[in-house]
Write a protein that holds these residues in place. Structure first.
Motif, short mmCIF file in Angstrom:
data_model
loop_
_atom_site.label_atom_id
_atom_site.label_comp_id
_atom_site.label_asym_id
_atom_site.label_seq_id
_atom_site.Cartn_x
_atom_site.Cartn_y
_atom_site.Cartn_z
N ALA A 191 -6.07 -7.43 4.73
CA ALA A 191 -4.90 -6.54 4.81
C ALA A 191 -3.98 -6.75 3.61
O ALA A 191 -3.48 -5.77 3.03
CB ALA A 191 -4.15 -6.79 6.12
N LEU A 192 -3.78 -8.01 3.25
CA LEU A 192 -2.93 -8.30 2.08
C LEU A 192 -3.57 -7.78 0.81
O LEU A 192 -2.88 -7.26 -0.08
CB LEU A 192 -2.69 -9.81 1.99
CG LEU A 192 -1.77 -10.40 3.05
CD1 LEU A 192 -1.85 -11.93 3.03
CD2 LEU A 192 -0.33 -9.95 2.85
N GLY A 193 -4.89 -7.94 0.70
CA GLY A 193 -5.58 -7.44 -0.48
C GLY A 193 -5.47 -5.93 -0.60
O GLY A 193 -5.20 -5.39 -1.69
N ARG A 194 -5.65 -5.23 0.53
CA ARG A 194 -5.51 -3.77 0.49
C ARG A 194 -4.08 -3.37 0.13
O ARG A 194 -3.87 -2.39 -0.61
CB ARG A 194 -5.90 -3.19 1.86
CG ARG A 194 -7.40 -3.20 2.13
CD ARG A 194 -7.74 -2.34 3.34
NE ARG A 194 -7.12 -2.87 4.56
CZ ARG A 194 -7.72 -3.74 5.37
NH1 ARG A 194 -8.94 -4.17 5.09
NH2 ARG A 194 -7.11 -4.16 6.46
N HIS A 195 -3.13 -4.15 0.64
CA HIS A 195 -1.73 -3.83 0.33
C HIS A 195 -1.44 -4.00 -1.16
O HIS A 195 -0.77 -3.15 -1.77
CB HIS A 195 -0.81 -4.73 1.15
CG HIS A 195 0.65 -4.47 0.93
ND1 HIS A 195 1.25 -3.25 1.19
CD2 HIS A 195 1.64 -5.28 0.45
CE1 HIS A 195 2.54 -3.32 0.89
NE2 HIS A 195 2.80 -4.52 0.44
#
Length: 595
Positions: free
Chosen positions: A240-244
């Protein structure tokens, strides 16, 4: 502790400024110099090309001036290519030296840190900080230089655009605040996401390493699926952090990708109007369009800005290891030929607001053996760490032969205080080199004597190359590793030898042989032994009995055995006046085991 000598050498280099020193600004300056040079060449090209085109149109391609400007344009193009190549070369070198420096500083800080303060950093977390985070942090200086140089191009292009035509420059300048706002928002939002992403990486690495260390237990318990889920649990948050972060990056590039063409289109339109009015030539219009593109290219700095932000967060994580508290040593030495008397005065150790040790007026005569006993969590290992100054007490003093330990030089402290631990850390080198590694110069014969005293000589001789067998190639059990740790401690024993559960993996008979050798074959001195067996306490000259972090009593084992609470420490019954281990010890060694 097999790596004490290695740690001492590393700490010495760090203290002298070697190994962990910053490489300075020279690598970054070379990147900046070449990047700025390439930027200047880029800014100069449109003007040269525009001038060349005007001369060619005016002279019909036959004028000598056009040839000179054409040659200048070619030289600027070649110079830009060469400078870009040098920038890539120096960027790689800058990244390498800074990454190595950060890793060295963090590693030295980890080795020099107070062990108790380093405990919150798990092995997986440390590995992540020294690899992924250090690499990201090492790339930050070059990225910072490239980012600074990237500002030269739009600023120079804007200045050149103003020289060519002020109206087109004003048109482009009006749109730059929007691009600056895009970059500012990107930098602000990226910082928090990068820090959280790196923390999630560390969690996965820590859990994976824990699982690898417990593979036998996991297989025996049949909990592989559950362990896999535990290790990968942070992966959802990491994704999720990577996509963000990619969304932030894409949003910044998308916005700049819209604004840049609009600015170029507006500048071209104004330039066309100026050409129609006769204020611009065809060559100047070419230069104007190119300068408008270069000026609007400030939006392309998002990638470099992201690398700088990522490197800043990674640097903070990596150097957190280097900033851990270290022991500050004094300038005094111990009096010559001292017996090794150990004394604790008003000692108090507090952790997380809870008192974990208090000891006042505890004295171990020089040459005596003192056993430290108590239930789990009573403070035995804390007392052992304080006694040899692996940690400093929050209050009070620890004295060796009347000298406070915190006033001794590092050399005097580590030469006269030796440690043996439950789990000695493996080290590189042969068995003989590992045992010999330490603050004292140890001969091969002394290595063999120490191994005989620790009960290690027999299995060492059975190794493929005996004492010359590399430790990593030696198929040793946990108990054999522990005996090598004892041998190293025996070889470097000074006035005080602290054994923190260092015989826990030995059987009773071997433990008794080690105790006997410790009394007769190892350099005389004071012994402080963390004990869990009544037989060990019975052979000691006195016992330091800890309870709830405090010293309940200091007396011989035989006297304390009359107390039911003391017998309960060893899980013994509340009847009987003598310890079974003590009676066994007296039958084996009547003159040594008797308190």
């Amino acid at each position: 502790m097999l790596t004490t000598g290695f740690r001492a050498r590393r700490a010495g280099r760090a203290r002298d400024g070697a190994g962990g020193a910053e490489p300075g600004r020279a690598p970054e300056a070379l990147v900046l110099l070449c990047s700025v040079g390439a930027a200047v060449a880029t800014v100069a090209q449109p003007f040269a090309l525009g001038r060349t085109l005007d001369l060619l149109l005016r002279d019909g391609g036959t004028g000598g001036a056009a040839g000179r400007w054409l040659a200048l344009s070619a030289a600027l193009l070649v110079g830009e290519l060469l400078l870009d190549s040098l920038t890539s070369l120096f960027t790689g070198r800058c990244n390498a030296v800074w990454t190595a420096s950060l890793r060295s500083r963090a590693f030295d800080g980890l080795l020099r840190a107070v062990p108790d303060r380093a405990r919150p950093f798990t092995p997986g977390d440390v590995g992540t900080r020294l690899t992924l985070n250090a690499a990201d942090a090492g790339g930050a200086p070059a990225a910072r230089a490239a980012l600074a140089a990237s500002m030269v191009t739009p600023v120079g292009a804007l200045a050149a655009l103003a020289v060519v035509d002020v109206w087109v420059a004003a048109c482009v300048l009006a749109g730059l605040p929007a691009l600056a706002l895009v970059l500012r928002t990107f930098a602000r939002d990226t910082g928090a996401s990068v820090a959280a992403y790196q923390e999630a990486q560390s969690q996965i690495a820590s859990r994976l390493l824990e699982a690898l260390e417990g593979t036998a237990t996991i297989a025996a318990a049949g909990t592989g699926a559950r362990e896999r889920a535990r290790v990968l649990e942070p992966l959802t948050r990491l994704a999720a952090l990577g996509r963000h972060m990619w969304a932030l990056h894409g949003r910044a590039l998308g916005r700049s990708g819209v604004l840049v063409p609009l600015l170029v289109l507006a500048a071209t339109a104004v330039g066309g109007l100026r050409l129609a009015s006769g204020a611009l030539s065809v060559g100047e219009l070419l230069a104007v369009c190119r300068y408008a593109q270069l000026t609007a290219g400030v939006g392309g700095a998002a990638s470099l800005l992201g690398a700088v932000v990522r490197g800043r967060e990674a640097r903070n994580r990596t150097l957190a290891l280097a900033r851990m508290p270290v022991l500050v040593h004094g300038t005094r030495r111990l009096p010559p030929a001292g017996p090794g008397e150990l004394e604790l005065r008003g000692v108090r150790v507090v952790r997380d607001g809870r008192q974990v040790l208090r000891a006042d007026g505890v004295r171990v005569p020089g040459g005596a053996t003192a056993a430290v006993v108590g239930r789990s969590g009573a403070g035995k290992s804390v007392l052992a760490a304080v006694a040899g100054r692996l940690i400093d007490p929050d209050e009070g003093q620890v004295l060796l032969d009347g000298v406070p330990l915190n006033r001794l030089t590092r050399e005097a402290l580590r030469t006269e205080v030796a440690y043996a631990f439950e789990r000695p850390a493996p080290a590189e080198g042969t068995v003989a080199e590992v045992v010999a590694a330490g603050p004292r110069r140890v001969t091969p014969e002394q290595v063999r004597e120490a191994c005989r005293a620790a009960g290690a000589d027999g299995f060492v001789r059975r190794l493929p190359n005996g004492y010359d067998t590399p430790l990593f190639a030696a198929p040793l059990s946990g108990g054999e590793y522990q005996r090598l740790g004892l041998a190293r401690a025996f070889a470097h024993a000074g006035r005080l030898l602290v054994m923190d559960d260092a015989t826990s993996s030995l059987d009773t008979a071997t433990e008794h042989e080690v105790d006997r050798a410790l009394r007769h074959s190892v350099r005389p001195g004071t012994r402080l032994v963390v004990a869990h067996r009544p037989s060990v306490a019975a052979r000691a000259d006195l016992v330091i009995w800890l309870e709830d972090g405090g010293v309940r009593a200091v007396a011989p084992h035989r006297e304390l055995w009359e107390t039911a609470d003391y017998r309960a420490v060893f899980g013994a019954g509340h009847t009987g006046a003598a310890a079974p281990g003590a009676s066994t010890a007296r039958r084996a060694e009547p003159e040594e085991a008797r308190p």
